[in-house]
Design a protein around this motif. Structure first.
Motif, PDB file in Angstrom:
ATOM      1  N   THR A  15      38.643  51.741  62.202  1.00  0.00           N
ATOM      2  CA  THR A  15      39.879  52.241  61.604  1.00  0.00           C
ATOM      3  C   THR A  15      39.579  53.526  60.862  1.00  0.00           C
ATOM      4  O   THR A  15      38.456  53.764  60.409  1.00  0.00           O
ATOM      5  CB  THR A  15      40.490  51.224  60.613  1.00  0.00           C
ATOM      6  N   ASN A  16      40.610  54.374  60.742  1.00  0.00           N
ATOM      7  CA  ASN A  16      40.461  55.667  60.075  1.00  0.00           C
ATOM      8  C   ASN A  16      39.294  56.454  60.652  1.00  0.00           C
ATOM      9  O   ASN A  16      38.488  57.040  59.934  1.00  0.00           O
ATOM     10  CB  ASN A  16      40.245  55.484  58.570  1.00  0.00           C
ATOM     11  N   VAL A  17      39.196  56.409  61.979  1.00  0.00           N
ATOM     12  CA  VAL A  17      38.043  57.016  62.625  1.00  0.00           C
ATOM     13  C   VAL A  17      38.122  58.533  62.657  1.00  0.00           C
ATOM     14  O   VAL A  17      37.114  59.202  62.811  1.00  0.00           O
ATOM     15  CB  VAL A  17      37.867  56.458  64.061  1.00  0.00           C
ATOM     16  N   ALA A  18      39.331  59.091  62.485  1.00  0.00           N
ATOM     17  CA  ALA A  18      39.451  60.541  62.462  1.00  0.00           C
ATOM     18  C   ALA A  18      38.547  61.093  61.368  1.00  0.00           C
ATOM     19  O   ALA A  18      38.576  60.614  60.234  1.00  0.00           O
ATOM     20  CB  ALA A  18      40.892  60.950  62.199  1.00  0.00           C
ATOM     21  N   PRO A  19      37.695  62.081  61.674  1.00  0.00           N
ATOM     22  CA  PRO A  19      36.765  62.604  60.669  1.00  0.00           C
ATOM     23  C   PRO A  19      37.503  63.079  59.421  1.00  0.00           C
ATOM     24  O   PRO A  19      38.564  63.694  59.515  1.00  0.00           O
ATOM     25  CB  PRO A  19      36.098  63.784  61.391  1.00  0.00           C
ATOM     26  N   PRO A  20      36.971  62.766  58.244  1.00  0.00           N
ATOM     27  CA  PRO A  20      37.646  63.217  57.021  1.00  0.00           C
ATOM     28  C   PRO A  20      37.654  64.730  56.917  1.00  0.00           C
ATOM     29  O   PRO A  20      36.682  65.391  57.258  1.00  0.00           O
ATOM     30  CB  PRO A  20      36.797  62.595  55.905  1.00  0.00           C
ATOM     31  N   LYS A  21      38.758  65.286  56.441  1.00  0.00           N
ATOM     32  CA  LYS A  21      38.835  66.720  56.251  1.00  0.00           C
ATOM     33  C   LYS A  21      38.056  67.112  55.000  1.00  0.00           C
ATOM     34  O   LYS A  21      38.082  66.398  53.997  1.00  0.00           O
ATOM     35  CB  LYS A  21      40.296  67.162  56.115  1.00  0.00           C
ATOM     36  N   PRO A  22      37.350  68.246  55.028  1.00  0.00           N
ATOM     37  CA  PRO A  22      36.632  68.672  53.833  1.00  0.00           C
ATOM     38  C   PRO A  22      37.602  68.999  52.708  1.00  0.00           C
ATOM     39  O   PRO A  22      38.770  69.323  52.941  1.00  0.00           O
ATOM     40  CB  PRO A  22      35.876  69.922  54.300  1.00  0.00           C
ATOM     41  N   VAL A  23      37.130  68.895  51.487  1.00  0.00           N
ATOM     42  CA  VAL A  23      37.970  69.176  50.335  1.00  0.00           C
ATOM     43  C   VAL A  23      38.458  70.621  50.382  1.00  0.00           C
ATOM     44  O   VAL A  23      37.725  71.532  50.766  1.00  0.00           O
ATOM     45  CB  VAL A  23      37.201  68.904  49.022  1.00  0.00           C
TER      46      VAL A  23
ATOM     47  N   LYS B 107      40.378  83.731  32.222  1.00  0.00           N
ATOM     48  CA  LYS B 107      40.846  82.427  32.683  1.00  0.00           C
ATOM     49  C   LYS B 107      41.554  82.564  34.024  1.00  0.00           C
ATOM     50  O   LYS B 107      41.794  83.668  34.516  1.00  0.00           O
ATOM     51  CB  LYS B 107      41.768  81.786  31.658  1.00  0.00           C
ATOM     52  N   GLY B 108      41.901  81.423  34.586  1.00  0.00           N
ATOM     53  CA  GLY B 108      42.598  81.404  35.866  1.00  0.00           C
ATOM     54  C   GLY B 108      43.017  79.985  36.183  1.00  0.00           C
ATOM     55  O   GLY B 108      43.063  79.116  35.311  1.00  0.00           O
ATOM     56  N   THR B 109      43.315  79.727  37.444  1.00  0.00           N
ATOM     57  CA  THR B 109      43.738  78.398  37.873  1.00  0.00           C
ATOM     58  C   THR B 109      42.933  77.950  39.076  1.00  0.00           C
ATOM     59  O   THR B 109      42.320  78.769  39.782  1.00  0.00           O
ATOM     60  CB  THR B 109      45.235  78.372  38.236  1.00  0.00           C
ATOM     61  N   LEU B 110      42.951  76.652  39.314  1.00  0.00           N
ATOM     62  CA  LEU B 110      42.333  76.110  40.516  1.00  0.00           C
ATOM     63  C   LEU B 110      43.051  74.826  40.912  1.00  0.00           C
ATOM     64  O   LEU B 110      43.664  74.152  40.086  1.00  0.00           O
ATOM     65  CB  LEU B 110      40.835  75.861  40.325  1.00  0.00           C
ATOM     66  N   THR B 111      42.966  74.490  42.185  1.00  0.00           N
ATOM     67  CA  THR B 111      43.492  73.232  42.715  1.00  0.00           C
ATOM     68  C   THR B 111      42.483  72.642  43.687  1.00  0.00           C
ATOM     69  O   THR B 111      41.572  73.334  44.170  1.00  0.00           O
ATOM     70  CB  THR B 111      44.830  73.423  43.458  1.00  0.00           C
ATOM     71  N   CYS B 112      42.641  71.345  43.981  1.00  0.00           N
ATOM     72  CA  CYS B 112      41.766  70.665  44.930  1.00  0.00           C
ATOM     73  C   CYS B 112      42.572  69.626  45.705  1.00  0.00           C
ATOM     74  O   CYS B 112      43.641  69.215  45.251  1.00  0.00           O
ATOM     75  CB  CYS B 112      40.602  69.992  44.209  1.00  0.00           C
ATOM     76  N   THR B 113      42.063  69.215  46.836  1.00  0.00           N
ATOM     77  CA  THR B 113      42.737  68.200  47.650  1.00  0.00           C
ATOM     78  C   THR B 113      42.075  66.839  47.563  1.00  0.00           C
ATOM     79  O   THR B 113      42.527  65.881  48.193  1.00  0.00           O
ATOM     80  CB  THR B 113      42.786  68.643  49.121  1.00  0.00           C
ATOM     81  N   LYS B 114      40.972  66.728  46.809  1.00  0.00           N
ATOM     82  CA  LYS B 114      40.304  65.464  46.554  1.00  0.00           C
ATOM     83  C   LYS B 114      39.829  65.464  45.101  1.00  0.00           C
ATOM     84  O   LYS B 114      39.628  66.530  44.520  1.00  0.00           O
ATOM     85  CB  LYS B 114      39.079  65.282  47.472  1.00  0.00           C
TER      86      LYS B 114
ATOM     87  N   VAL C  99      35.408  71.999  35.781  1.00  0.00           N
ATOM     88  CA  VAL C  99      36.713  71.363  35.669  1.00  0.00           C
ATOM     89  C   VAL C  99      36.692  70.074  36.484  1.00  0.00           C
ATOM     90  O   VAL C  99      36.255  70.071  37.640  1.00  0.00           O
ATOM     91  CB  VAL C  99      37.847  72.279  36.175  1.00  0.00           C
ATOM     92  N   ASN C 100      37.154  68.971  35.900  1.00  0.00           N
ATOM     93  CA  ASN C 100      37.351  67.725  36.647  1.00  0.00           C
ATOM     94  C   ASN C 100      38.727  67.789  37.300  1.00  0.00           C
ATOM     95  O   ASN C 100      39.747  67.621  36.642  1.00  0.00           O
ATOM     96  CB  ASN C 100      37.253  66.515  35.723  1.00  0.00           C
ATOM     97  N   CYS C 101      38.734  68.030  38.580  1.00  0.00           N
ATOM     98  CA  CYS C 101      39.979  68.298  39.305  1.00  0.00           C
ATOM     99  C   CYS C 101      40.469  67.044  40.027  1.00  0.00           C
ATOM    100  O   CYS C 101      39.672  66.254  40.549  1.00  0.00           O
ATOM    101  CB  CYS C 101      39.742  69.423  40.306  1.00  0.00           C
ATOM    102  N   VAL C 102      41.773  66.871  40.076  1.00  0.00           N
ATOM    103  CA  VAL C 102      42.405  65.812  40.860  1.00  0.00           C
ATOM    104  C   VAL C 102      43.505  66.439  41.704  1.00  0.00           C
ATOM    105  O   VAL C 102      44.104  67.447  41.314  1.00  0.00           O
ATOM    106  CB  VAL C 102      42.989  64.700  39.968  1.00  0.00           C
ATOM    107  N   PRO C 103      43.787  65.873  42.869  1.00  0.00           N
ATOM    108  CA  PRO C 103      44.802  66.455  43.755  1.00  0.00           C
ATOM    109  C   PRO C 103      46.193  66.429  43.130  1.00  0.00           C
ATOM    110  O   PRO C 103      46.504  65.598  42.277  1.00  0.00           O
ATOM    111  CB  PRO C 103      44.743  65.557  44.998  1.00  0.00           C
ATOM    112  N   GLY C 104      47.027  67.373  43.568  1.00  0.00           N
ATOM    113  CA  GLY C 104      48.420  67.403  43.156  1.00  0.00           C
ATOM    114  C   GLY C 104      48.677  68.048  41.812  1.00  0.00           C
ATOM    115  O   GLY C 104      49.801  67.971  41.299  1.00  0.00           O
ATOM    116  N   LYS C 105      47.685  68.668  41.232  1.00  0.00           N
ATOM    117  CA  LYS C 105      47.846  69.273  39.917  1.00  0.00           C
ATOM    118  C   LYS C 105      47.117  70.614  39.880  1.00  0.00           C
ATOM    119  O   LYS C 105      46.048  70.763  40.470  1.00  0.00           O
ATOM    120  CB  LYS C 105      47.295  68.340  38.831  1.00  0.00           C
TER     121      LYS C 105
END
Length: 295
Positions: A174-182, A203-210, A236-242
């Motif tokens: 299951t979920n065999v599709a290779p994970p996309k890189p962050v 200063k600046g901003t950053l985002t992440c997908t994982k 920075v401790n980053c979380v997705p969606g922010k």
């Protein structure tokens, strides 16, 4: 030979036992990773004497499943240190693989462009070699993803080579599709701050997908007319969606560590953000640059 259900139950208990300490430790949850089981068993007389071997997450084996673009064939690779297997399955010409039984299968042609009017297969790993075979496979569940990705598969197989006894087993994944890189993004703000002592902060901003810990770094350069250069560095401790704001002082290293910056619209900042992907273990980095106004 133990029943297939017994093998899966033992594997599930082992995975659960391994997972409990991780959950209790409160570690960040990464993206859903591929999970799979592969088993083969041989009859007495095939050189393995009723041997059966199971591959799966408890042993950290790697199992990849890839389909052809037309979904007619599948290639499965199973690897662990010192051991590897492959499984090739194909539907008859003009068909796509789907749940159902594929009886009277013959050996997968060695030439990749050869398409047969009957099912073909080849499960290969132990002892190697097999000039001709008869066999079959039954697909209980199969779900394709985008392109050549396979999301889910559940099948059993039998294979009788001309030079050994029957080989049989199963594959689930299951979920065999290779994970996309962050994915990372970064910006550098056009305005920085300057203290009375000539210390600059950008200063600046950053985002992440994982969920990842992101390193922020870079360099800054100002001509006064003498050139003053420094570096920026933070995490920075980053979380997705922010969208996160990063802030870093500029530590001067040229010409002297105590050289002050001055008010200017010409502070050249080149920044980067980077991390190691928790799933693929790949290093990922993106950059951004900006003329920063120090006031």
């Amino acid at each position: 030979m133990p029943a297939r259900a017994a093998v899966r139950t033992a594997a599930a208990l082992a995975v659960t036992a391994l997972a409990v300490p991780l959950a209790a430790a409160g570690t960040a949850q990464a993206a859903v990773m591929p999970t799979a089981e592969f088993m083969w068993a041989g009859d007495s007389g095939d050189g393995q004497t009723d041997r059966q071997v199971w591959y799966g997450p408890v042993f950290e084996d790697k199992i990849d499943v890839t389909a052809s673009a037309d979904h007619r064939t599948l290639r499965v690779t199973i690897t662990r240190p010192g051991d590897s297997w492959t499984m090739d399955l194909a539907a008859p010409a003009g068909q796509t693989l789907a749940p159902g039984s594929y009886a009277n299968a013959v050996k997968t042609p060695e030439m990749p462009d050869v398409v047969l009017d009957q099912p073909s297969m080849f499960v290969n790993g132990y002892s190697g070699g097999c000039s001709t075979l008869t066999g079959g496979f039954s697909i209980k569940e199969l779900e394709f993803g985008e392109g050549t990705a396979v999301k889910k598969i559940d099948l059993s197989y039998t294979q009788d080579c001309d030079d050994r006894d029957e080989l049989r087993g199963y594959l689930t994944a299951t979920n065999v599709a290779p994970p996309k890189p962050v994915g990372l993004t970064m910006t550098v703000n056009a305005n920085g701050t300057l203290s009375k002592a000539g210390k600059a902060t950008v200063k600046g901003t950053l985002t992440c997908t994982k969920p990842v810990k992101v390193d922020v770094g870079g360099s800054a350069r100002q001509e006064q007319p003498k050139v003053v250069m420094g570096y920026i560095r933070t995490q920075v401790n980053c979380v997705p969606g922010k969208t996160f704001t990063w802030t870093s002082p500029v530590t001067v290293h040229t010409p002297e560590t105590d050289t002050p910056f001055i008010k200017s619209e010409r502070l050249a900042v080149f920044g980067w953000v980077s991390t190691t992907d928790p799933d693929t273990k790949q290093y990922v980095s993106v950059s951004a640059d900006k003329w920063v106004n120090l006031r």
